[in-house]
Design an enzyme around this catalytic site. Structure first.
Site, PDB file in Angstrom:
ATOM      1  N   LYS A  22      -7.103  13.177-114.208  1.00  0.00           N
ATOM      2  CA  LYS A  22      -6.055  14.109-114.694  1.00  0.00           C
ATOM      3  C   LYS A  22      -4.842  13.305-115.165  1.00  0.00           C
ATOM      4  CE  LYS A  22      -3.276  16.050-111.520  1.00  0.00           C
ATOM      5  NZ  LYS A  22      -1.825  15.815-111.716  1.00  0.00           N
ATOM      6  N   ASN A  23      -4.422  12.334-114.393  1.00  0.00           N
ATOM      7  CA  ASN A  23      -3.176  11.614-114.693  1.00  0.00           C
ATOM      8  C   ASN A  23      -3.335  10.543-115.760  1.00  0.00           C
ATOM      9  OD1 ASN A  23      -2.001  13.300-112.902  1.00  0.00           O
ATOM     10  ND2 ASN A  23      -1.666  11.785-111.290  1.00  0.00           N
ATOM     11  N   ARG A  92       5.145  19.766-114.845  1.00  0.00           N
ATOM     12  CA  ARG A  92       6.183  18.762-115.093  1.00  0.00           C
ATOM     13  C   ARG A  92       5.734  17.747-116.139  1.00  0.00           C
ATOM     14  NH1 ARG A  92       9.874  15.471-113.375  1.00  0.00           N
ATOM     15  NH2 ARG A  92       9.370  13.275-113.399  1.00  0.00           N
ATOM     16  N   CYS A 116      10.016  20.254-108.390  1.00  0.00           N
ATOM     17  CA  CYS A 116       8.778  20.910-107.988  1.00  0.00           C
ATOM     18  C   CYS A 116       8.733  20.798-106.462  1.00  0.00           C
ATOM     19  CB  CYS A 116       7.572  20.258-108.642  1.00  0.00           C
ATOM     20  SG  CYS A 116       7.171  18.691-107.906  1.00  0.00           S
ATOM     21  N   ARG A 121      12.524  15.204-108.682  1.00  0.00           N
ATOM     22  CA  ARG A 121      11.795  14.531-109.774  1.00  0.00           C
ATOM     23  C   ARG A 121      12.616  14.514-111.075  1.00  0.00           C
ATOM     24  NH1 ARG A 121       5.617  16.280-109.515  1.00  0.00           N
ATOM     25  NH2 ARG A 121       5.367  14.331-110.673  1.00  0.00           N
ATOM     26  N   PRO A 122      13.763  13.832-111.053  1.00  0.00           N
ATOM     27  CA  PRO A 122      14.601  13.745-112.268  1.00  0.00           C
ATOM     28  C   PRO A 122      13.883  12.986-113.390  1.00  0.00           C
ATOM     29  CG  PRO A 122      15.350  12.201-110.609  1.00  0.00           C
ATOM     30  CD  PRO A 122      14.286  13.018-109.955  1.00  0.00           C
ATOM     31  N   ASP A 124      15.901  10.939-115.503  1.00  0.00           N
ATOM     32  CA  ASP A 124      16.984  10.079-116.012  1.00  0.00           C
ATOM     33  C   ASP A 124      16.449   8.772-116.603  1.00  0.00           C
ATOM     34  OD1 ASP A 124      16.340   9.840-113.189  1.00  0.00           O
ATOM     35  OD2 ASP A 124      17.706   8.132-113.193  1.00  0.00           O
ATOM     36  N   ASP A 303      -0.180   9.878-103.872  1.00  0.00           N
ATOM     37  CA  ASP A 303      -1.057  11.032-104.130  1.00  0.00           C
ATOM     38  C   ASP A 303      -2.232  11.104-103.170  1.00  0.00           C
ATOM     39  OD1 ASP A 303      -0.732  10.973-107.767  1.00  0.00           O
ATOM     40  OD2 ASP A 303       0.610  11.584-106.156  1.00  0.00           O
ATOM     41  N   ILE A 325       7.910   7.500-101.895  1.00  0.00           N
ATOM     42  CA  ILE A 325       8.052   7.819-103.323  1.00  0.00           C
ATOM     43  C   ILE A 325       8.755   9.148-103.546  1.00  0.00           C
ATOM     44  CG2 ILE A 325       6.818   8.145-105.511  1.00  0.00           C
ATOM     45  CD1 ILE A 325       6.592   5.294-104.454  1.00  0.00           C
ATOM     46  N   ARG A 395      -5.269  22.898-109.974  1.00  0.00           N
ATOM     47  CA  ARG A 395      -4.527  22.080-110.949  1.00  0.00           C
ATOM     48  C   ARG A 395      -5.150  20.696-111.095  1.00  0.00           C
ATOM     49  NH1 ARG A 395       1.842  22.171-110.193  1.00  0.00           N
ATOM     50  NH2 ARG A 395       1.505  20.788-111.953  1.00  0.00           N
TER      51      ARG A 395
HETATM   52  C1  EPZ Z   1       3.210  10.538-111.737  1.00  0.00           C
HETATM   53  O1  EPZ Z   1       4.325  11.396-111.636  1.00  0.00           O
HETATM   54  C2  EPZ Z   1       2.011  11.378-111.327  1.00  0.00           C
HETATM   55  N1  EPZ Z   1       1.854  12.509-112.236  1.00  0.00           N
HETATM   56  C3  EPZ Z   1       2.206  11.892-109.892  1.00  0.00           C
HETATM   57  O2  EPZ Z   1       1.001  12.573-109.526  1.00  0.00           O
HETATM   58  C4  EPZ Z   1       2.380  10.683-108.966  1.00  0.00           C
HETATM   59  O3  EPZ Z   1       2.654  11.148-107.661  1.00  0.00           O
HETATM   60  C5  EPZ Z   1       3.551   9.815-109.457  1.00  0.00           C
HETATM   61  O4  EPZ Z   1       3.323   9.417-110.833  1.00  0.00           O
HETATM   62  C6  EPZ Z   1       3.721   8.552-108.624  1.00  0.00           C
HETATM   63  O5  EPZ Z   1       2.546   7.800-108.660  1.00  0.00           O
HETATM   64  C7  EPZ Z   1       1.263  12.308-113.433  1.00  0.00           C
HETATM   65  O6  EPZ Z   1       0.896  11.196-113.782  1.00  0.00           O
HETATM   66  C8  EPZ Z   1       1.075  13.518-114.297  1.00  0.00           C
HETATM   67  P1  EPZ Z   1       7.277   8.708-111.229  1.00  0.00           P
HETATM   68  P2  EPZ Z   1       5.763  10.912-112.232  1.00  0.00           P
HETATM   69  O7  EPZ Z   1       8.070   8.892-112.475  1.00  0.00           O
HETATM   70  O8  EPZ Z   1       5.564  10.229-113.526  1.00  0.00           O
HETATM   71  C9  EPZ Z   1      11.608   9.065-109.388  1.00  0.00           C
HETATM   72  C10 EPZ Z   1      -0.311  14.328-108.671  1.00  0.00           C
HETATM   73  O9  EPZ Z   1      -0.431  14.715-107.492  1.00  0.00           O
HETATM   74  N2  EPZ Z   1      12.056   9.136-110.796  1.00  0.00           N
HETATM   75  O10 EPZ Z   1       6.573   7.419-110.999  1.00  0.00           O
HETATM   76  O11 EPZ Z   1       6.685  12.068-112.186  1.00  0.00           O
HETATM   77  C11 EPZ Z   1      10.876  10.331-108.976  1.00  0.00           C
HETATM   78  O12 EPZ Z   1      11.796  11.309-108.547  1.00  0.00           O
HETATM   79  C12 EPZ Z   1       1.075  13.984-109.208  1.00  0.00           C
HETATM   80  O13 EPZ Z   1      -1.264  14.155-109.463  1.00  0.00           O
HETATM   81  C13 EPZ Z   1      13.421   9.132-111.062  1.00  0.00           C
HETATM   82  O14 EPZ Z   1      14.237   9.069-110.150  1.00  0.00           O
HETATM   83  O15 EPZ Z   1       6.193   9.860-111.121  1.00  0.00           O
HETATM   84  C14 EPZ Z   1      10.007   9.863-107.846  1.00  0.00           C
HETATM   85  O16 EPZ Z   1      10.766   9.826-106.655  1.00  0.00           O
HETATM   86  C15 EPZ Z   1       2.185  14.336-108.229  1.00  0.00           C
HETATM   87  N3  EPZ Z   1      13.831   9.222-112.357  1.00  0.00           N
HETATM   88  C16 EPZ Z   1       9.643   8.438-108.257  1.00  0.00           C
HETATM   89  O17 EPZ Z   1      10.605   8.047-109.255  1.00  0.00           O
HETATM   90  C17 EPZ Z   1      12.949   9.295-113.400  1.00  0.00           C
HETATM   91  O18 EPZ Z   1      13.395   9.342-114.575  1.00  0.00           O
HETATM   92  C18 EPZ Z   1       8.246   8.324-108.853  1.00  0.00           C
HETATM   93  O19 EPZ Z   1       8.214   9.094-110.004  1.00  0.00           O
HETATM   94  C19 EPZ Z   1      11.571   9.301-113.110  1.00  0.00           C
HETATM   95  C20 EPZ Z   1      11.148   9.213-111.800  1.00  0.00           C
END
Ligand code: EPZ
Length: 416
Positions: A22-23, A92, A116, A121-122, A124, A303, A325, A395
């Site tokens: 999926k990811n 998201r 969510c 999950r910002p 920025d 995950d 995370i 999902r």
């Molecule tokens: C991806 O989400 C995955 N989703 C998530 O899988 C997975 O948990 C996550 O990566 C971490 O491995 C998809 O690939 C569709 P991140 P993503 O940006 O991209 C913070 C599932 O169960 N952050 O690496 O949103 C954020 O808040 C899902 O399949 C910022 O602060 O993850 C988090 O604490 C859930 N600012 C951390 O980084 C930003 O601009 C990791 O987020 C972006 C992220």
């Protein structure tokens, strides 16, 4: 709302084929927007999140045609640059269209994803780095309104190896007139898969699999056929379901290297695991607990944290699982406690006193991976466990009942 009734305890036996990730497919689908040539994607999993992303592409003008194992996408005539709230609020990952729309159409209006269940999950890191690439970004009434004259190749450094930010910025950079470097890039296998897909279309990306990804701008793309990698989190889930029920199974269609840390953890707990290049055989009884911190790849994946807690509930000994995370990713814990689990939360850690015999009770899914944890626990629980709000599960787990039934589980869906 549908629910699942799982009758346990059961043992599993046989082989299960893992679906495509999926990811990996979610960003690859967003990358379809970059090309005006046909794109043929193979074995896209039938998941709610994938359906949402495909609906979003259709709303932007992409023509979609499924033919057997392949789905063909034609993004030659995009007629919108707006991803509306009604779709983005349900998933998201819709934010992944921001980079490709800016690269292809020089403008985008994408609803802010909102938080969510598992955290705020910002985005920025996505937005500040798109500005460095030359984009002008305004936040207005819950939308990101962005435009760019000419995306320019620059040197970017991510404050955190964000998966989504790495993917969005890689896609945004493919048509610049220069070279973009993304330092401190995320290392997840899905990032490599997206980069391989973009290169297959004609992009020029190097440093794949390293913390410094280099994207040299090109002028256009060509027709391509592609199949994504196996789903390492679905694979991790089946491994833990087997160990939770004292079973021996083989999972096929996934690269064991993509879940190295999970395999290592399970072996440390006493599992026996044999791998080939695309399969993993697992067995093991009398496992012991573990101490794990979730971390970006190659660390233990967040995950798979909920599923591991469910397993640790059942094995002897004390385990400590720390979630680094996301700020709110223990919602499966109160539900597991309803089944009789002995878990205490302390800050970012869950302390699990294992070896508990669980007893059936109605439980509720709260997010995708929490749902998988409840399934694992229910398979090992005596009696009929009713799992509510399984739309969360739909999902991210393709044909879950079918796959588990084939392995010998007693599981049925009650339409609600
Ligand atoms: C991806 O989400 C995955 N989703 C998530 O899988 C997975 O948990 C996550 O990566 C971490 O491995 C998809 O690939 C569709 P991140 P993503 O940006 O991209 C913070 C599932 O169960 N952050 O690496 O949103 C954020 O808040 C899902 O399949 C910022 O602060 O993850 C988090 O604490 C859930 N600012 C951390 O980084 C930003 O601009 C990791 O987020 C972006 C992220």
């Amino acid at each position: 709302m549908d629910k699942l009734i799982v009758t346990g305890p059961c043992t599993l036996d046989g082989r299960v084929r893992i679906s495509r990730a999926k990811n990996a497919y979610l960003p690859i689908l967003a990358a379809v927007l970059l090309s005006d040539k046909p794109i043929h994607l193979k074995n896209i999993p039938e998941l709610q999140d994938i359906k949402t992303m495909i609906k979003l592409l259709s709303n932007l003008g992409v023509k979609v045609e499924k033919k057997g194992e392949f789905t063909t996408f034609d993004a030659s005539q995009l007629n919108s640059h707006e991803a509306t709230y009604d779709l983005v609020k349900t998933m998201r990952a819709s934010i992944f269209v921001l980079g490709p729309l800016l690269a292809r159409m020089k403008k985008a209006k994408v609803s802010l994803p909102g938080g969510c269940a598992i955290g705020t999950r910002p985005i920025d890191l996505h937005l500040t780095n798109l500005e460095k690439l030359g984009c002008v970004i305004n936040l207005k009434s819950g939308y990101v309104e962005a435009q760019v004259e000419k995306m320019k190749g620059v040197h970017l450094t991510l404050a955190f190896p964000s998966v989504g930010a790495t993917e969005n910025l890689m896609m945004a950079s493919v048509f610049t007139d220069g070279v973009t470097v993304i330092e401190n890039a995320a290392l997840e296998p899905e990032i490599d898969d997206l980069a391989h897909f973009l290169n297959a279309m004609g992009a020029k990306i190097s440093g794949i699999g390293t913390k410094a990804i280099t994207i040299t701008g090109v002028m256009s793309f060509h027709e391509v056929s592609y199949e994504a990698i196996g789903d390492r989190i679905e694979a991790s889930t089946y491994l833990m379901a087997a160990l939770a029920t004292g079973s021996k199974i083989t999972i096929e269609g996934v690269n064991p290297r993509h879940l190295d840390f999970v395999i290592e953890t399970l072996v440390q707990m006493g599992a026996e695991i044999e791998t080939t290049e695309d399969s993993i055989a697992v067995s093991g009884k009398n496992l012991k607990g573990c101490n794990i911190d979730t971390a970006p790849f190659p660390g233990f994946p967040t995950d798979a944290q909920a599923q591991l807690i469910a397993l640790c509930t059942l094995v002897k000994g004390t385990s400590v699982i720390t979630e680094n995370i996301f700020e709110n990713r223990f919602m499966h814990v109160p539900e597991l406690i309803r089944l009789g689990a002995n878990i205490t939360l302390k800050g970012k850690s869950a302390i699990i006193e294992g070896g508990t015999d669980l007893t059936a009770a109605p439980v509720m899914c709260t997010d995708l991976r929490a749902s998988a944890a409840l399934i694992i626990a229910a398979l090992a629980t005596k009696g009929e466990t009713e799992i509510q709000r399984v739309y969360h599960l739909d999902r991210g787990y393709e044909k879950l009942e079918e796959k588990l039934t084939k392995l010998g589980a007693k599981i049925k869906r009650v339409k609600g």
